[in-house]
Design a protein around this motif. Structure first.
Motif, PDB file in Angstrom:
ATOM      1  N   ALA A 131     -31.637 -42.825  32.844  1.00  0.00           N
ATOM      2  CA  ALA A 131     -31.123 -44.274  32.536  1.00  0.00           C
ATOM      3  C   ALA A 131     -32.501 -44.669  31.827  1.00  0.00           C
ATOM      4  O   ALA A 131     -33.682 -43.909  31.673  1.00  0.00           O
ATOM      5  N   GLU A 132     -32.315 -45.684  30.870  1.00  0.00           N
ATOM      6  CA  GLU A 132     -33.538 -46.440  30.196  1.00  0.00           C
ATOM      7  C   GLU A 132     -33.547 -47.863  30.873  1.00  0.00           C
ATOM      8  O   GLU A 132     -32.661 -48.410  31.339  1.00  0.00           O
ATOM      9  N   ASP A 133     -34.853 -48.310  30.620  1.00  0.00           N
ATOM     10  CA  ASP A 133     -35.074 -49.575  31.116  1.00  0.00           C
ATOM     11  C   ASP A 133     -34.656 -50.547  30.163  1.00  0.00           C
ATOM     12  O   ASP A 133     -34.649 -50.507  29.035  1.00  0.00           O
ATOM     13  N   PRO A 134     -34.149 -51.614  30.521  1.00  0.00           N
ATOM     14  CA  PRO A 134     -34.155 -52.370  32.029  1.00  0.00           C
ATOM     15  C   PRO A 134     -33.125 -51.914  32.937  1.00  0.00           C
ATOM     16  O   PRO A 134     -33.270 -52.107  34.129  1.00  0.00           O
ATOM     17  N   GLU A 140     -43.952 -50.632  34.281  1.00  0.00           N
ATOM     18  CA  GLU A 140     -43.961 -50.000  33.067  1.00  0.00           C
ATOM     19  C   GLU A 140     -43.215 -50.691  31.890  1.00  0.00           C
ATOM     20  O   GLU A 140     -43.816 -50.624  30.517  1.00  0.00           O
ATOM     21  N   ALA A 141     -41.991 -51.223  32.281  1.00  0.00           N
ATOM     22  CA  ALA A 141     -41.564 -51.808  30.936  1.00  0.00           C
ATOM     23  C   ALA A 141     -42.054 -53.180  30.592  1.00  0.00           C
ATOM     24  O   ALA A 141     -42.293 -53.363  29.197  1.00  0.00           O
ATOM     25  N   ALA A 142     -42.686 -53.929  31.337  1.00  0.00           N
ATOM     26  CA  ALA A 142     -43.418 -54.988  31.085  1.00  0.00           C
ATOM     27  C   ALA A 142     -44.509 -54.667  30.441  1.00  0.00           C
ATOM     28  O   ALA A 142     -45.021 -55.605  29.406  1.00  0.00           O
ATOM     29  N   LEU A 143     -45.168 -53.580  30.663  1.00  0.00           N
ATOM     30  CA  LEU A 143     -46.581 -53.179  29.975  1.00  0.00           C
ATOM     31  C   LEU A 143     -46.264 -52.624  28.499  1.00  0.00           C
ATOM     32  O   LEU A 143     -47.209 -52.954  27.631  1.00  0.00           O
TER      33      LEU A 143
END
Length: 265
Positions: free
Chosen positions: A104-107, A139-142
């Protein structure tokens, strides 16, 4: 009679030459126009090829997006199926968590892991899924960071001897929590009073650590070269002064105003 014929031949030759010269003179504008048309044709052909390439690229992206949506839907259905099973086992949940983390990929990834954490039948399953969800969400937020954490006109390379504006994540290997987490918190305590960046301790789930790009098996400081070399050395000196051994490791992942320390001991 022969004289007249010879004269006529000469006159004919002169006339032919004159006609040829006139025709060539008349053809000059046509030749220039033909070259202009050829250049325009070539330009249009190049534009058509470029448009075709862009169209193929757009089609490939669309297919990739459609494939991603289908995969996300399939994973959602799998999560739903596993959580609805009355006789599911911890192995079922563990396999599903690894599948989500890998594919899967974020989000969507961290959201599915959050759902799995809530619906897990065991405390260990809840904790593992929650740790992974938190890790990938952060990590997505970063990845979306675009500015320094504290307003500054300096660049990372300009602040060669300072960690003032740097955010630092200190990861500990979750499978060695008992020995690694205390060291990670010891490192976090090395932050000085004039350093306004955010220092935080984070878990590195083992399933994440097994993925490409991680593979941490010892203590590491990861940084971008050449801009963050000085900052990485500052952290290394503080660790060594505290009796903590670590290695410097350059990374290709560009993250301005950010360093990461990994503790796995």
């Amino acid at each position: 009679m022969s004289l007249n014929l010879d004269t006529a031949n000469k006159l004919l030759t002169v006339c032919s030459l004159g006609v040829a010269v006139l025709a060539a003179w008349k053809a000059l504008p046509l030749d220039a126009e033909l070259k202009t048309l050829q250049a325009e044709t070539q330009r249009l052909d190049n534009e058509q090829k470029l448009a075709g390439a862009r169209l193929r690229e757009a089609e490939a992206r669309l297919k990739e997006a459609e494939s991603g949506r289908k995969l996300s839907f399939d994973l959602y259905q799998e999560v739903k199926t596993v959580l609805e099973k009355k006789e599911r086992t911890p192995r079922d949940e563990e396999a599903l968590r690894v599948l989500i983390e890998s594919l899967a990929e974020d989000p969507f990834r961290y959201k599915l892991l959050s759902v799995l954490a809530v619906g897990s039948a065991t405390e260990s399953g809840k904790m593992a899924a929650a740790e992974s969800s938190t890790f990938f969400r952060e990590e997505a937020a970063l990845a979306t960071r675009t500015v320094a954490p504290v307003a500054s006109t300096a660049t990372p390379s300009a602040a060669a001897a300072s960690l003032t504006n740097y955010d630092i994540d200190i990861f500990y290997c979750a499978d060695k929590r008992s020995s690694s987490e205390p060291v990670a918190r010891q490192i976090a305590a090395l932050k000085q009073a004039d350093e306004s960046g955010r220092w935080r301790v984070r878990a590195l789930p083992e399933t994440v650590n097994q993925q490409p790009g991680y593979g941490v098996r010892s203590n590491e400081i990861r940084y971008n070269v050449p801009d963050e070399t000085a900052q990485a050395k500052i952290i290394l000196e503080r660790l060594q002064a505290s009796g903590i051994q670590a290695a410097l490791r350059a990374t290709a992942q560009q993250t301005s105003w950010y360093l990461s320390v990994f503790v796995c001991q």
